[in-house]
Design a protein around this motif. Structure first.
Motif, PDB file in Angstrom:
ATOM      1  N   ILE A  12       0.848  -1.196   0.000  1.00 58.87           N
ATOM      2  CA  ILE A  12       0.000   0.000   0.000  1.00 58.87           C
ATOM      3  C   ILE A  12       0.881   1.243   0.000  1.00 58.87           C
ATOM      4  CG2 ILE A  12      -1.664   1.331   1.365  1.00 58.87           C
ATOM      5  CD1 ILE A  12      -2.801  -1.463   2.276  1.00 58.87           C
ATOM      6  N   SER A  15       2.442   1.793  -3.319  1.00 67.46           N
ATOM      7  CA  SER A  15       1.495   2.207  -4.364  1.00 67.46           C
ATOM      8  C   SER A  15       1.459   3.724  -4.530  1.00 67.46           C
ATOM      9  CB  SER A  15       0.085   1.690  -4.045  1.00 67.46           C
ATOM     10  OG  SER A  15      -0.536   2.467  -3.027  1.00 67.46           O
ATOM     11  N   LYS A  45     -11.154  -4.038   1.744  1.00 64.39           N
ATOM     12  CA  LYS A  45     -10.788  -4.171   0.325  1.00 64.39           C
ATOM     13  C   LYS A  45     -12.074  -4.197  -0.486  1.00 64.39           C
ATOM     14  CE  LYS A  45      -6.579  -6.796   1.173  1.00 64.39           C
ATOM     15  NZ  LYS A  45      -5.853  -8.046   0.943  1.00 64.39           N
ATOM     16  N   SER A  48     -13.175  -0.372  -5.583  1.00 60.01           N
ATOM     17  CA  SER A  48     -12.656   0.993  -5.675  1.00 60.01           C
ATOM     18  C   SER A  48     -11.367   1.181  -4.877  1.00 60.01           C
ATOM     19  CB  SER A  48     -13.709   1.991  -5.181  1.00 60.01           C
ATOM     20  OG  SER A  48     -14.006   1.731  -3.818  1.00 60.01           O
ATOM     21  N   LYS A  49     -11.064   0.226  -4.007  1.00 61.08           N
ATOM     22  CA  LYS A  49      -9.858   0.283  -3.183  1.00 61.08           C
ATOM     23  C   LYS A  49      -9.334  -1.146  -3.002  1.00 61.08           C
ATOM     24  CE  LYS A  49      -9.458   3.112   0.477  1.00 61.08           C
ATOM     25  NZ  LYS A  49      -9.702   3.574   1.855  1.00 61.08           N
ATOM     26  N   SER A  53      -7.290  -0.740   3.397  1.00 56.32           N
ATOM     27  CA  SER A  53      -6.790   0.326   4.267  1.00 56.32           C
ATOM     28  C   SER A  53      -5.939  -0.253   5.386  1.00 56.32           C
ATOM     29  CB  SER A  53      -7.957   1.096   4.896  1.00 56.32           C
ATOM     30  OG  SER A  53      -8.692   1.768   3.915  1.00 56.32           O
ATOM     31  N   ASP A  66      -5.731   6.288   5.282  1.00 56.44           N
ATOM     32  CA  ASP A  66      -6.278   6.382   3.927  1.00 56.44           C
ATOM     33  C   ASP A  66      -5.532   7.456   3.157  1.00 56.44           C
ATOM     34  OD1 ASP A  66      -8.617   4.576   3.587  1.00 56.44           O
ATOM     35  OD2 ASP A  66      -9.349   5.670   5.343  1.00 56.44           O
TER      36      ASP A  66
END
Length: 126
Positions: A12, A15, A45, A48-49, A53, A66
């Protein structure tokens, strides 16, 4: 081979190869340093994500990270109950339950006070 939670959070962070990723990496290190017994998780999850988080837990959720368009947000689900004498909370101030901190590019925040806030949020869960 299954990814560990730590590896998922590393992904994450990776990213966002800019200040957002760097900020989340620093916040993660501060959270882990503030309360070494805290557990990391990845939640929510969805299409869109897909990465979810990053979440830190100790007897319940302490905070969730976030990426926003212009900020990295740490949301404290029970933040309204957490003492904040240094006024770090700067978002979701109208919520009756949660509070958040939006970190923007170049923010200079008191790392020691953030650690105290993390510990206070852990105590609220106990």
């Amino acid at each position: 081979m299954t990814e560990t939670v730590a590896e998922e959070i590393d992904g994450i962070i990776a990213s966002q190869p800019n200040w957002r990723g760097e900020t989340l990496a620093e916040l993660r290190a501060l959270i882990l340093d503030a309360y070494p017994e805290i557990r990391e998780a990845v939640k929510w999850k969805m299409p869109s994500k897909p990465l979810g988080s990053p979440t830190w837990e100790a007897n319940g959720i302490v905070c969730v990270a976030d990426f926003l368009k212009n900020a990295v947000r740490l949301t404290f689900p029970k933040g309204a109950q957490v003492p904040d004498p240094s006024k770090l909370f700067n978002a979701r101030l109208d919520s009756k339950v949660a509070r958040a901190i939006d970190f923007i590019d170049g923010d200079n925040f008191d790392r020691g006070q953030l650690k105290l806030l993390i510990r206070a949020a852990v105590e609220v869960n106990e």
